[in-house]
Design a protein around this motif. Sequence first.
Motif, PDB file in Angstrom:
ATOM      1  N   LEU A   1      40.471  33.435  52.457  1.00 51.69           N
ATOM      2  CA  LEU A   1      39.917  32.398  51.393  1.00 51.69           C
ATOM      3  C   LEU A   1      41.112  31.700  51.214  1.00 51.69           C
TER       4      LEU A   1
ATOM      5  N   ILE B   1      33.267  37.815  55.380  1.00 54.07           N
ATOM      6  CA  ILE B   1      34.424  38.169  54.521  1.00 54.07           C
ATOM      7  C   ILE B   1      34.202  39.502  53.870  1.00 54.07           C
TER       8      ILE B   1
ATOM      9  N   SER C   1      40.878  38.479  52.419  1.00 50.60           N
ATOM     10  CA  SER C   1      39.569  37.582  52.640  1.00 50.60           C
ATOM     11  C   SER C   1      39.884  36.393  53.523  1.00 50.60           C
TER      12      SER C   1
ATOM     13  N   THR D   1      29.069  32.735  46.553  1.00 52.67           N
ATOM     14  CA  THR D   1      29.501  31.558  46.115  1.00 52.67           C
ATOM     15  C   THR D   1      28.731  31.102  44.992  1.00 52.67           C
TER      16      THR D   1
ATOM     17  N   GLU E   1      30.097  34.587  53.956  1.00 52.78           N
ATOM     18  CA  GLU E   1      29.973  35.620  52.806  1.00 52.78           C
ATOM     19  C   GLU E   1      30.063  37.011  53.757  1.00 52.78           C
TER      20      GLU E   1
ATOM     21  N   VAL F   1      32.270  28.616  53.618  1.00 54.15           N
ATOM     22  CA  VAL F   1      32.240  30.153  53.359  1.00 54.15           C
ATOM     23  C   VAL F   1      31.365  30.861  53.919  1.00 54.15           C
TER      24      VAL F   1
ATOM     25  N   ILE G   1      38.771  31.189  42.792  1.00 51.67           N
ATOM     26  CA  ILE G   1      38.348  32.702  43.515  1.00 51.67           C
ATOM     27  C   ILE G   1      38.505  33.705  42.640  1.00 51.67           C
TER      28      ILE G   1
ATOM     29  N   VAL H   1      34.155  31.046  44.187  1.00 47.10           N
ATOM     30  CA  VAL H   1      33.784  32.410  45.186  1.00 47.10           C
ATOM     31  C   VAL H   1      34.123  33.565  44.273  1.00 47.10           C
TER      32      VAL H   1
ATOM     33  N   ILE I   1      37.086  24.924  47.493  1.00 45.32           N
ATOM     34  CA  ILE I   1      37.215  25.991  46.510  1.00 45.32           C
ATOM     35  C   ILE I   1      38.223  25.719  45.502  1.00 45.32           C
TER      36      ILE I   1
END
Length: 265
Positions: free
Chosen positions: A74, A88, A72, A105, A85, A83, A55, A111, A52
């Motif tokens: 992340l 999260i 989250s 994403t 989704e 990830v 974000i 993200v 990533i």
Amino acid sequence: MEQGKIVSIEDRIPKLKQQRKKKANRRLIFLLIFFLFLIALVVYFQSPLSNIKAIKVSGNTVFSNETIVDQSGLTEDMNIWKVDEAEIEQVLLKLPEMKEVKVATEFPNTVVISVKEHKRVAYIMEGEDYIPVLENGKTLSVKGESEFPASAPILFQFSEGNVLEKMIASLGQLPEEVRNSISEIHATPKETDKEAITLYMNDGYEVIATLATFVDKMSHYPAIVAQLDPEVKGIIDLEVGSYFKPYGEGGANENEKEQEEEVEE
């Protein structure tokens, strides 16, 4: 057949060999490209290139971007293809003020977190702190700011129970313009009406109302005030009908005969 139109087998064999060689070369090139593509994918997935890089957070007003990203789970060293989704989204919905969450994403390595928060419809004063009350009726365990909040009314003398729950639900149904114009709401129960309330408005008026008709009558507050002289403050009585009682000098005096003016909703 004429001899000039006859093609001997000896003449055709070299051409057939050449065509077969071209087809074999094309297959070889295709296989090489395919294997190079597979190698590139393996390198991409195993290298920081697939991590990533950004974000993005949108729609938040109460929580900071950093708080949402931390919650989250992340991080920028996480592989974007790992990830989850949905997971999260469920984690972020555990935050008390979260109403809706959407995680997506975006190729190659971004993200996007889009959120919608519950509005703070009121505050309850506790000591020197103001406890936020959300539109879903929940009271935050985290104390609010110690400074006087200007975004929502403060509730006084409300005990936990049906009256408080009804008060909060009613505030959530009010137009935001009207809700933000209320400074304080005091529970002022009577023997004849346990749901009687008194409101102090940011524009200087005092409003007497009852929860039974609060939403319907207060929704017309801007129209009611528009009929009044802004230089003359007083009490707007919305319990039965709609009446305006100007303050006497130094405030309203029950021993004086007050001037009453009916106003249309």
